[in-house]
Design an enzyme around this catalytic site. Structure first.
Site, PDB file in Angstrom:
ATOM      1  N   TYR A 200       0.839  -1.211   0.000  1.00 57.37           N
ATOM      2  CA  TYR A 200       0.000   0.000   0.000  1.00 57.37           C
ATOM      3  C   TYR A 200       0.870   1.255   0.000  1.00 57.37           C
ATOM      4  CZ  TYR A 200      -3.740   3.184   1.382  1.00 57.37           C
ATOM      5  OH  TYR A 200      -4.633   4.217   1.427  1.00 57.37           O
ATOM      6  N   LYS A 204       1.138   4.151  -2.972  1.00 60.34           N
ATOM      7  CA  LYS A 204       0.935   5.587  -2.780  1.00 60.34           C
ATOM      8  C   LYS A 204       2.182   6.382  -3.177  1.00 60.34           C
ATOM      9  CE  LYS A 204      -3.338   5.266  -1.438  1.00 60.34           C
ATOM     10  NZ  LYS A 204      -4.378   5.560  -2.419  1.00 60.34           N
TER      11      LYS A 204
END
Ligand SMILES: *[C@@H]1O[C@H](CO)[C@@H](O)[C@H](O)[C@H]1NC(C)=O
Length: 250
Positions: A200, A204
């Site tokens: 994750y 990002k």
């Protein structure tokens, strides 16, 4: 006072400001300044905004604020009934909006072949697109060493490659119009590392790389890019997170 003393004093003031204000704010100083002294949200009235990931969480509540301020909305996500619920709430919040001002457009962002027909249907209906909000995404809870590479691939597909593919399509239109605004839901995990969410975080960070490069390439164009980096929020975002294994949600 000599120069060193002035610099010292300013350093102390700077540090104090940055230590004290965060206690009273729900965002960083820069955002707080613009919230207080920048353009009001009502200046977005009549803008056509396409929100990807509008069925819950940040996307849903962004839809409500924009509807209250007179934006025309295209609400996209996979779950039609949820989108219809959000649409009805939007119409309730602003009696001036008509049903045709809010469009429910079911879309799985990973279905790249659907991007162009979806985009074309928006232009056909609303005549323009002003703002694209890339908000779809899914988080993760997993130990770094246990993440299967297939999960990395799935997550990059959903959180990075799909929004980038859509943005490329829309970018060509924005360039042609010499106007447009990309809003991307990043995360605090796009700025600093957060444990137990390795893929994750990488997703990002990758988004920042992609859009910052776009920002440099469009310095001479009338294109805005906003990377929203929220910290912890009260949503059901973590109710369905990736883990380290494929086909498993925590
Ligand atoms: C730049 O874009 C904004 C909308 O995003 C528009 O109002 C403005 O007219 C554009 N400026 C130019 C120079 O095209």
């Amino acid at each position: 006072m000599d120069l060193i003393a002035i610099v010292g004093l300013m350093t102390i003031i700077y540090t104090l400001v940055y230590m004290i204000f965060p206690w009273f704010l729900d965002c960083d100083l820069n955002l707080a300044f613009h919230e207080r002294f920048g353009k009001p949200i009502s200046s977005l009235k009549d803008k056509v905004v396409w929100i990807i990931g509008a069925s819950s969480g940040i996307g849903e509540h962004l839809a409500y604020v924009l509807a209250e301020n007179g934006c025309k909305l295209i609400l996209s996500a996979r779950r039609e009934t949820e989108l219809e619920r959000v649409k009805n709430n939007c119409l309730q919040r602003n009696a001036n909006l008509k049903s045709c001002d809010i469009e429910v457009l079911v879309l799985d962002i990973r279905d790249l072949d659907k991007h162009e027909p979806a985009f074309n249907s928006i232009i056909a209906k609303f005549g323009k697109l002003d703002i694209l909000v890339n908000n779809a995404g899914q988080s993760q809870r997993a130990l770094w060493e246990n993440i299967e590479i297939s999960v990395d691939r799935e997550m990059f597909d959903l959180n990075v490659f799909s929004p980038i593919a859509l943005s490329r399509l829309v970018a060509k239109y924005f360039f042609k119009m010499n106007a447009g605004h990309f809003v991307v839901t990043s995360s605090i995990a796009g700025i600093i590392e957060v444990p137990f969410s390795a893929t994750y975080c990488a997703n990002k960070f990758a988004l920042h790389g992609y859009y910052k490069t776009l920002g440099i390439e469009t310095l001479d164009k009338n294109i805005s890019i906003t990377m929203a980096c929220p910290g912890p929020l009260y949503t059901d975002f973590l109710a369905k997170a990736f883990t380290g294994k494929s086909n498993e949600v925590s």
